[in-house]
Write a protein that holds these residues in place. Structure first.
Motif, PDB file in Angstrom:
ATOM      1  N   GLN A 199      -1.425 -40.351  95.367  1.00  0.00           N
ATOM      2  CA  GLN A 199       0.020 -40.426  93.875  1.00  0.00           C
ATOM      3  C   GLN A 199       0.164 -39.204  94.094  1.00  0.00           C
ATOM      4  OE1 GLN A 199      -3.448 -41.728  91.090  1.00  0.00           O
ATOM      5  NE2 GLN A 199      -1.575 -43.606  90.442  1.00  0.00           N
ATOM      6  N   ARG A 200      -0.827 -38.061  94.278  1.00  0.00           N
ATOM      7  CA  ARG A 200       0.296 -36.689  94.027  1.00  0.00           C
ATOM      8  C   ARG A 200       0.747 -36.353  94.408  1.00  0.00           C
ATOM      9  NH1 ARG A 200      -5.663 -35.607  93.203  1.00  0.00           N
ATOM     10  NH2 ARG A 200      -5.743 -35.089  96.101  1.00  0.00           N
ATOM     11  N   ARG A 202       3.417 -38.612  96.348  1.00  0.00           N
ATOM     12  CA  ARG A 202       4.097 -39.281  96.042  1.00  0.00           C
ATOM     13  C   ARG A 202       5.286 -38.646  94.962  1.00  0.00           C
ATOM     14  NH1 ARG A 202       0.646 -43.670  97.248  1.00  0.00           N
ATOM     15  NH2 ARG A 202      -0.174 -44.021  95.568  1.00  0.00           N
ATOM     16  N   ASN A 203       4.217 -38.332  93.800  1.00  0.00           N
ATOM     17  CA  ASN A 203       4.661 -37.130  92.738  1.00  0.00           C
ATOM     18  C   ASN A 203       5.450 -36.158  93.073  1.00  0.00           C
ATOM     19  OD1 ASN A 203       4.971 -37.031  89.350  1.00  0.00           O
ATOM     20  ND2 ASN A 203       3.730 -35.100  90.524  1.00  0.00           N
ATOM     21  N   ASP A 204       4.936 -35.602  94.154  1.00  0.00           N
ATOM     22  CA  ASP A 204       5.076 -34.678  94.812  1.00  0.00           C
ATOM     23  C   ASP A 204       6.731 -34.690  95.498  1.00  0.00           C
ATOM     24  OD1 ASP A 204       3.576 -32.685  94.304  1.00  0.00           O
ATOM     25  OD2 ASP A 204       2.849 -33.032  95.959  1.00  0.00           O
ATOM     26  N   HIS A 206       8.704 -36.942  94.492  1.00  0.00           N
ATOM     27  CA  HIS A 206       9.253 -37.113  93.441  1.00  0.00           C
ATOM     28  C   HIS A 206      10.210 -36.243  93.306  1.00  0.00           C
ATOM     29  CE1 HIS A 206       9.460 -41.522  93.366  1.00  0.00           C
ATOM     30  NE2 HIS A 206       8.102 -41.410  92.812  1.00  0.00           N
ATOM     31  N   THR A 223      10.605 -28.518  87.065  1.00  0.00           N
ATOM     32  CA  THR A 223       9.763 -30.097  87.775  1.00  0.00           C
ATOM     33  C   THR A 223       8.006 -29.597  88.104  1.00  0.00           C
ATOM     34  OG1 THR A 223      10.312 -29.977  90.108  1.00  0.00           O
ATOM     35  CG2 THR A 223      11.921 -30.998  88.329  1.00  0.00           C
ATOM     36  N   TRP A 227       4.245 -34.904  86.356  1.00  0.00           N
ATOM     37  CA  TRP A 227       4.249 -36.496  86.826  1.00  0.00           C
ATOM     38  C   TRP A 227       5.371 -36.568  86.590  1.00  0.00           C
ATOM     39  CZ3 TRP A 227       0.808 -37.787  90.079  1.00  0.00           C
ATOM     40  CH2 TRP A 227      -0.210 -37.123  90.132  1.00  0.00           C
ATOM     41  N   PHE A 228       5.629 -36.745  87.213  1.00  0.00           N
ATOM     42  CA  PHE A 228       7.037 -38.268  87.053  1.00  0.00           C
ATOM     43  C   PHE A 228       7.124 -39.356  86.664  1.00  0.00           C
ATOM     44  CE2 PHE A 228      10.254 -41.182  89.094  1.00  0.00           C
ATOM     45  CZ  PHE A 228      11.272 -40.853  88.638  1.00  0.00           C
ATOM     46  N   PHE A 251       8.913 -37.064  82.383  1.00  0.00           N
ATOM     47  CA  PHE A 251       7.663 -36.712  83.459  1.00  0.00           C
ATOM     48  C   PHE A 251       6.493 -36.876  82.148  1.00  0.00           C
ATOM     49  CE2 PHE A 251      11.491 -34.175  84.349  1.00  0.00           C
ATOM     50  CZ  PHE A 251      10.958 -34.394  85.812  1.00  0.00           C
ATOM     51  N   SER A 252       5.610 -36.951  82.233  1.00  0.00           N
ATOM     52  CA  SER A 252       4.751 -36.898  81.215  1.00  0.00           C
ATOM     53  C   SER A 252       4.119 -36.136  80.079  1.00  0.00           C
ATOM     54  CB  SER A 252       3.221 -36.941  82.055  1.00  0.00           C
ATOM     55  OG  SER A 252       2.895 -35.541  82.921  1.00  0.00           O
TER      56      SER A 252
END
Length: 335
Positions: A199-200, A202-204, A206, A223, A227-228, A251-252
């Motif tokens: 997850q981290r 994939r977020n990076d 994005h 950014t 978290w996207f 983002f979050s």
């Protein structure tokens, strides 16, 4: 004791028989899939890692970036398989669990492995020809190196499913029940850590992609550490005048509104200029219309202490997705 008929069995016996059938089926699947897994690990270890080391086509650092602890994972499978073939499920899986850290290391290196493969295939002619030659071997069938590299992470998920099922269908009185239960717990915990690492990563990806889309001094570092959640075009409805299309990045913790640069801009064509950054902790969200479930879209009202946004979406499903993501972001800031 009452039975279901002459020669019938009691419910406890029937339950134990069902457990045993499921256990036997799961154990067979675990054994057969481990043989196939070890075979594919061996292909990469022999025809890629070993030969690349011998030929010196890649430097040691590049080779480790590409394959990570592949050979150690292969060795762990070689140690496990004889236990499974002998029917020593609990003992084998218990001895396998100390090797689970290799899978966490492999997951942490997965993104670096992917980019290293892409870079080497692009710039290293010797490596590119070597990969094509090895992939053409009959042992690989139609598999390519990039298809095989995610194999350990896929196998970890299979381990979790199979070992948990094996433990659940082993009667508590069985001598290996405790071993299997402990192995299932450790494998599940490792799978969860690996999922979080993915997850981290994939977020990076994005964040890097979005940062590249933003231009201007205001965009620097926007950014970082976020978290996207979602991006897309929405129409900003002003108090007077026509709605204006804007690109939004959610983002979050913040909602970023951006305006596209002119297509004829010499240096920044295809990028976006940041126009506003809205803190989700201060947002109050309302759906103005778009409740009926029709196909005509609707309006979302976002209220902040010093500004109010009225956003239009002409697609009902997209409107619902935005409403869900915005609600998620707001609630995450209030918890």
């Amino acid at each position: 004791m009452e039975t279901s008929g002459a020669g019938g069995r009691c419910p406890v016996q029937e339950q134990r028989a069902r457990w045993e059938r499921k256990r036997t089926c799961t154990a067979r699947e675990l054994l057969q899939s481990e043989r196939r897994y070890q075979e594919q690990l061996g292909l990469v270890a022999t025809y890629f890692v070993g030969i690349l080391r011998a030929k010196g086509t890649l430097r040691a650092a590049e080779r480790h970036a590409l394959f990570g602890p592949w050979e150690l994972i292969y060795g762990a499978s070689q140690d496990l398989l004889p236990y499974l073939e002998g029917g020593h499920w609990g003992q084998g899986l218990e001895s396998f669990c100390p090797h689970l850290e290799l899978y966490t290391q492999f997951a942490a290196n997965a993104e670096k492995s992917r980019t290293t493969l892409q870079e080497q295939l692009k710039k290293n002619k010797r490596f590119r020809r070597f990969v094509q030659l090895q992939e053409g071997r009959p042992e690989f069938g139609s598999l390519r190196l990039q298809d095989l590299l995610p194999l350990p992470l896929q196998r970890l998920q299979q381990y979790e499913n199979l070992v948990v099922a094996l433990a659940e269908n082993t009667v508590p009185s069985s001598p290996d029940h405790q071993q299997l239960t402990r192995a299932a717990r450790l494998i599940s915990e490792t799978a969860q850590r690996v999922h979080s690492i993915g997850q981290r990563q994939r977020n990076d990806q994005h964040l890097q992609r979005i940062q590249a889309l933003l231009s201007g001094r205001q965009a620097k570092g926007l950014t970082s550490g976020r978290w996207f959640l979602r991006q897309g075009w929405l129409l900003v409805v002003p108090p007077r005048g026509e709605p204006r299309p804007r690109m939004f990045f959610l983002f979050s913790d913040v909602l970023l509104m951006a305006k596209p640069r002119p297509p004829l801009h010499l240096l920044q064509s295809g990028t976006f200029a940041c126009r506003a950054l809205y803190p989700m902790a201060q947002c109050q969200l309302h759906r103005v219309f778009g409740h009926s479930g029709g196909s005509c879209g609707g309006l979302l009202s976002l209220s902040f202490p010093h500004e109010k946004l009225l956003l239009m979406c002409t697609d009902q499903e997209e409107l619902l997705r935005w409403h869900h993501s915005l609600t998620l972001a707001i609630s995450s800031q209030k918890n």
